[in-house]
Motif scaffolding. Structure first.
Motif, PDB file in Angstrom:
ATOM      1  N   ARG A  42     -14.692  -6.685  -4.894  1.00 24.83           N
ATOM      2  CA  ARG A  42     -14.053  -5.409  -4.561  1.00 24.83           C
ATOM      3  C   ARG A  42     -12.546  -5.570  -4.402  1.00 24.83           C
ATOM      4  N   ARG A  63       0.830  -1.208   0.000  1.00 28.86           N
ATOM      5  CA  ARG A  63       0.000   0.000   0.000  1.00 28.86           C
ATOM      6  C   ARG A  63       0.866   1.260   0.000  1.00 28.86           C
ATOM      7  N   LYS A  91     -10.903  -6.014  -7.908  1.00 32.40           N
ATOM      8  CA  LYS A  91     -10.848  -4.750  -8.654  1.00 32.40           C
ATOM      9  C   LYS A  91      -9.686  -3.895  -8.178  1.00 32.40           C
ATOM     10  N   GLU A  92      -9.524  -3.799  -6.856  1.00 37.19           N
ATOM     11  CA  GLU A  92      -8.447  -2.989  -6.296  1.00 37.19           C
ATOM     12  C   GLU A  92      -7.090  -3.615  -6.583  1.00 37.19           C
ATOM     13  N   PRO A 111     -11.170  -3.746   0.161  1.00 41.95           N
ATOM     14  CA  PRO A 111     -11.035  -2.375   0.672  1.00 41.95           C
ATOM     15  C   PRO A 111     -12.277  -1.981   1.454  1.00 41.95           C
ATOM     16  N   LYS A 128      -5.957  -3.108 -10.234  1.00 38.71           N
ATOM     17  CA  LYS A 128      -5.478  -1.744 -10.467  1.00 38.71           C
ATOM     18  C   LYS A 128      -4.090  -1.545  -9.867  1.00 38.71           C
ATOM     19  N   GLU A 129      -3.884  -2.029  -8.640  1.00 36.23           N
ATOM     20  CA  GLU A 129      -2.595  -1.864  -7.969  1.00 36.23           C
ATOM     21  C   GLU A 129      -1.485  -2.628  -8.693  1.00 36.23           C
TER      22      GLU A 129
END
Length: 634
Positions: free
Chosen positions: A511, A69, A514-515, A545, A518-519
């Motif tokens: 969810r 993160r 999806k995150e 998330p 992208k990361e």
């Protein structure tokens, strides 16, 4: 007003001491940066300025930190300031960078490009069990207790052939050395690494083949390290092997008052070792722009009770102009731990309503957080306990994940078995792994194509009729995993409302996926090979998330690096924080000092208000107020 998304604009927003740090060029540098001091802005501004100063150069910059993160956030900020330099930047964790090295050069130490990473404890235990069975060995101890020993050896960079010196009992050492060797051989046979082996093998690569390390030194002209105080022995040894004795362009950000990972090998002495090895210039950045002045004063009073600190460490200074308020810092006292959980929930409802924003609840133990979550739920307040998830929880996303794993390793029967079993559960098939494997061997040897062909002849659900052809066309026949992923995930996401009844966690996985997508594409790029995508995926938690209006429930360790308007810190009682185990080591022990640093980290997460709480008894046992309350001046 200047544009903070430009390099000049970003520098204008820095304080004088921040600008001095961000202007550092060549040579070793250590920045002692307290909580809330703006260290990320300094790091990103410096990297962007270095690129801008030599825009046409070919050298690259390496920036390492400790969580994916934090790495993603740093990369995003640098790309805003220096979008043209993105190809000259690598930002990641130690383990992600080690994976990158092993993908490029790991064959020198027997690690092939498509190596599999095992991070799930259950998978690792199964692998060790298989390794011992094949080697006809009996460890004589529960396998679940073996990994703290094996991982400790890896982190000390000890191999099976030189680990006996770490055992007081020679017989136990001999058993573990044999088991260690069998486990390593089994991983080698699988072309796999467990999590501790990633740094171990990258370090071995650099030490056995120093010319490879030299090549990386020439490639990366500058290295930046965030949260350096969290570095353990293996990470520091890896850094030393990378830089050698002459490379000095290291920019290190650290705070010895925030060392809270001693159990993982972190130590305040690492800063002293760095100072000895690299002879850096030293600058302190003590101004805290995050916390109210009252909290800054409390933090100073607390942490000065520790002895393991850098000599001449400056106290935190308050840089946030805000009026004092009588309820800025509160202490709530309850009779029992159950009353504490209920009382905190009632307080949040009264002060912030049923849809609170930017609130966090922090505690030393998950048990306290779980109890509080239950009481919040009774009042209709949604909360989520943050904890790492090594795998997806729902069958649809387990199937999506395993389909990629088989596409990457098309003759791996272990991966294929998982894929077939999850596929049978997902699509209602009754396919037999052994029969399909035999059919694949008699034809192309491609397990995924064999499964896709068999599935095409079976009755399909409406969802299967949309997704399985995508697998066959974009994954099995032509490996375009990005196209497959986008289409398959879009189809699954659209079907979430109808899947929820059968798979209650599918919305969380949707969810999370999806995150993660992208990361990961931000980290390795959309053109990255499938093995790089999967390796990066294995290094990341599959935890979903937070949704809007959901209160995060964090352990102190999980809260590090975050900031919130309103912080609730629970369990400020003796034997809770500080823990009973740390107290047994003595009042001046490193363990108790770490507990004090835990408290320091927790209270410095707040930007507006801080609520501390304790109960007079936990689990029926009377507990005195935490000594840290008195040390903070409460």
């Amino acid at each position: 007003m200047s544009d903070q998304n430009t390099i000049d604009g970003a520098f204008e927003t820095l304080s004088e001491i921040q600008r001095e740090a961000a202007s550092w060029g060549d040579g070793a540098f250590m920045l002692l940066a307290g909580p809330g001091s703006g260290k990320t802005r300094v790091l990103t501004s410096r990297v962007a300025r270095l690129f801008a100063n030599e825009a046409a150069a070919k050298w690259r910059i390496l920036a390492l930190t400790f969580t994916t993160r934090a790495a993603d956030e740093m990369r995003r900020r640098i790309e805003q300031l220096a979008p043209d330099a993105v190809e000259r930047l690598y930002v990641g964790t130690f383990h992600a960078f080690a994976c990158e090295i092993l993908r490029q050069s790991g064959s020198h130490v027997g690690v092939q490009t498509d190596f599999k990473i095992y991070s799930n404890p259950g998978d690792r235990e199964l692998l060790l069990s298989e390794a011992l069975r094949v080697a006809k060995l009996d460890l004589g101890e529960p396998l679940s207790k073996a990994f703290p020993v094996l991982d400790g050896l890896r982190e000390r960079l000890a191999g099976p052939d030189n680990c006996l010196r770490f055992f007081a009992d020679p017989d136990r050492g001999t058993r573990f050395a044999a088991a260690y060797q069998a486990y390593v051989d089994h991983l080698d046979h699988e072309n796999a690494l467990d999590f501790p082996a990633i740094l171990y093998m990258a370090h071995k690569l650099f030490t056995d083949f120093p010319l490879i390390a030299e090549r990386y030194r020439r490639t990366y002209r500058y290295i930046s390290l965030d949260e350096f105080q969290d570095t353990n022995l293996a990470q520091y040894a890896f850094l030393r092997a990378l830089t050698g004795n002459l490379y000095k362009n290291l920019f290190v950000v650290a705070d010895d008052d925030q060392v809270i990972y001693q159990w993982n090998g972190a130590s305040p002495q690492r800063l002293q070792q760095f100072a000895k090895d690299y002879e850096p210039a030293l600058l302190q950045m003590p101004t805290n722009y995050r916390c109210p002045g009252e909290v800054v004063e409390m933090a100073n009073r607390l942490v000065t009770n520790n002895r393991l600190r850098t000599a001449n460490k400056q106290p935190l200074l308050s840089g946030k102009a805000m009026p004092t308020a009588p309820d800025r810092v509160r202490i709530l006292v309850f009779d029992e731990d159950s009353h504490e959980a209920d009382g905190i929930a009632a307080d949040i409802e009264a002060r912030h309503g049923n849809a609170p924003s930017n609130i966090v609840i922090i505690a030393r133990t998950k048990a306290i957080l779980q109890a509080t979550k239950g009481e919040l739920g009774k009042r209709g307040i949604h909360a989520q306990l943050a904890q790492r998830r090594d795998s997806f929880a729902s069958v649809p996303y387990q199937w999506l994940h395993t389909s990629l794993q088989v596409a990457n390793r098309r003759s791996d029967e272990r991966e294929f078995k998982n894929f077939v079993e999850v596929g049978n559960a997902m699509w209602g098939f009754d396919l037999d792994t052994s029969q399909l494997a035999a059919r694949a061997k008699s034809t192309t040897g491609d397990l995924l194509r064999t499964w896709a062909k068999a599935a095409a002849d079976l009755p399909l659900t409406p969802l299967g009729a949309r997704i399985i052809p995508l697998l066959r066309s974009d994954l099995a026949e032509v490996l375009d995993y990005q196209k497959y992923l986008r289409a398959a995930n879009a189809t699954l996401s659209a079907a979430v409302p109808t899947l929820l009844e059968e798979y209650p966690s599918v919305d969380e996985d949707a969810r999370a996926w999806k995150e993660l997508y992208k990361e990961i594409t931000g980290a390795v790029g959309r053109a990255a090979p499938l093995e790089a995508f999967l390796q990066e995926l294995e290094l990341r938690s599959k935890e979903p998330p937070l949704e809007a209006g959901v209160i995060p429930l964090l352990t102190i360790h999980a809260s590090k690096g975050d900031e919130f308007d309103h912080v609730y810190l629970l369990g400020l009682a003796e034997d809770v924080i500080p823990s009973f185990q740390s107290k047994k080591q003595g009042d001046n022990s490193p363990q108790l000092e770490e507990e004090r640093r835990n408290c320091f980290v927790a209270i410095t997460r707040c930007m507006e208000t801080l609520t501390l709480s304790r109960a007079k008894s936990y689990k029926g046992w009377t507990k005195a107020p935490s000594r840290f309350l008195a040390e903070m001046g409460i």
